[in-house]
Design a protein around this motif. Structure first.
Motif, PDB file in Angstrom:
ATOM      1  N   ASP A   1      46.197  37.480  38.209  1.00 42.02           N
ATOM      2  CA  ASP A   1      47.115  37.658  39.321  1.00 42.02           C
ATOM      3  C   ASP A   1      47.957  38.896  39.071  1.00 42.02           C
ATOM      4  OD1 ASP A   1      46.377  35.445  40.873  1.00 42.02           O
ATOM      5  OD2 ASP A   1      47.634  34.102  39.679  1.00 42.02           O
ATOM      6  N   VAL A   2      48.236  39.616  40.134  1.00 41.56           N
ATOM      7  CA  VAL A   2      49.052  40.820  40.055  1.00 41.56           C
ATOM      8  C   VAL A   2      50.245  40.627  40.964  1.00 41.56           C
ATOM      9  CG1 VAL A   2      49.107  43.303  40.499  1.00 41.56           C
ATOM     10  CG2 VAL A   2      47.011  42.241  39.656  1.00 41.56           C
ATOM     11  N   LYS A   3      51.415  40.852  40.410  1.00 40.31           N
ATOM     12  CA  LYS A   3      52.631  40.758  41.210  1.00 40.31           C
ATOM     13  C   LYS A   3      52.943  42.109  41.804  1.00 40.31           C
ATOM     14  CE  LYS A   3      54.497  36.999  38.615  1.00 40.31           C
ATOM     15  NZ  LYS A   3      54.824  36.680  37.287  1.00 40.31           N
ATOM     16  N   LYS A   4      53.474  42.106  42.989  1.00 42.74           N
ATOM     17  CA  LYS A   4      53.842  43.366  43.647  1.00 42.74           C
ATOM     18  C   LYS A   4      54.830  44.129  42.786  1.00 42.74           C
ATOM     19  CE  LYS A   4      53.154  43.194  48.536  1.00 42.74           C
ATOM     20  NZ  LYS A   4      53.764  43.209  49.831  1.00 42.74           N
TER      21      LYS A   4
ATOM     22  N   HIS B   1      47.131  35.953  47.919  1.00 42.63           N
ATOM     23  CA  HIS B   1      47.165  36.264  46.494  1.00 42.63           C
ATOM     24  C   HIS B   1      46.666  37.678  46.268  1.00 42.63           C
ATOM     25  CE1 HIS B   1      48.121  32.323  44.888  1.00 42.63           C
ATOM     26  NE2 HIS B   1      47.327  31.814  45.810  1.00 42.63           N
ATOM     27  N   THR B   2      47.323  38.369  45.370  1.00 44.64           N
ATOM     28  CA  THR B   2      46.855  39.676  44.956  1.00 44.64           C
ATOM     29  C   THR B   2      46.344  39.530  43.539  1.00 44.64           C
ATOM     30  OG1 THR B   2      48.555  40.710  46.309  1.00 44.64           O
ATOM     31  CG2 THR B   2      47.509  42.083  44.654  1.00 44.64           C
ATOM     32  N   TYR B   3      45.156  40.040  43.298  1.00 46.07           N
ATOM     33  CA  TYR B   3      44.551  39.893  41.988  1.00 46.07           C
ATOM     34  C   TYR B   3      43.817  41.165  41.608  1.00 46.07           C
ATOM     35  CZ  TYR B   3      40.316  39.147  44.697  1.00 46.07           C
ATOM     36  OH  TYR B   3      39.276  39.313  45.581  1.00 46.07           O
ATOM     37  N   LYS B   4      43.523  41.261  40.327  1.00 48.75           N
ATOM     38  CA  LYS B   4      42.722  42.367  39.804  1.00 48.75           C
ATOM     39  C   LYS B   4      41.510  41.762  39.117  1.00 48.75           C
ATOM     40  CE  LYS B   4      42.801  46.309  36.666  1.00 48.75           C
ATOM     41  NZ  LYS B   4      41.911  47.078  37.491  1.00 48.75           N
TER      42      LYS B   4
ATOM     43  N   GLY C   1      50.994  46.023  35.406  1.00 45.75           N
ATOM     44  CA  GLY C   1      50.227  45.261  34.424  1.00 45.75           C
ATOM     45  C   GLY C   1      48.899  45.889  34.102  1.00 45.75           C
TER      46      GLY C   1
ATOM     47  N   SER D   1      54.311  45.390  39.894  1.00 42.40           N
ATOM     48  CA  SER D   1      54.089  45.323  38.440  1.00 42.40           C
ATOM     49  C   SER D   1      53.171  46.441  38.004  1.00 42.40           C
ATOM     50  CB  SER D   1      53.493  43.975  38.044  1.00 42.40           C
ATOM     51  OG  SER D   1      52.108  43.942  38.251  1.00 42.40           O
TER      52      SER D   1
END
Length: 77
Positions: free
Chosen positions: A69-72, A3-6, A76, A74
């Protein structure tokens, strides 16, 4: 699963999350790379200097971490 998150730390990041109504989840550090997901979250409802209200629950800012969550690819929050 990776998972990629900020992590939302600043007031600006939290306000942006509230305005965009993204799902924010609440995490508590358990030490040495261990975390406990306290609440799978929802939209930020209220922000104060001490706490964040998500899904009708208040979480102290100094005790929890707030993530989105951060999508590749994006651009955001």
């Amino acid at each position: 699963m990776n998972h990629t998150y900020k992590v939302l730390k600043s007031d600006i990041e939290l306000f942006a999350a509230a305005l965009s109504q993204v799902r924010v989840y609440v995490v508590q550090s358990m030490g040495e790379d261990l975390i406990d997901i306290v609440d799978y979250g929802g939209a930020v409802e209220k922000i104060t200097p001490e706490s964040i209200k998500i899904n009708g629950n208040y979480f102290m800012r100094n005790q929890f971490e707030f993530r989105v969550d951060v999508k590749k690819g994006s651009t955001g929050i």
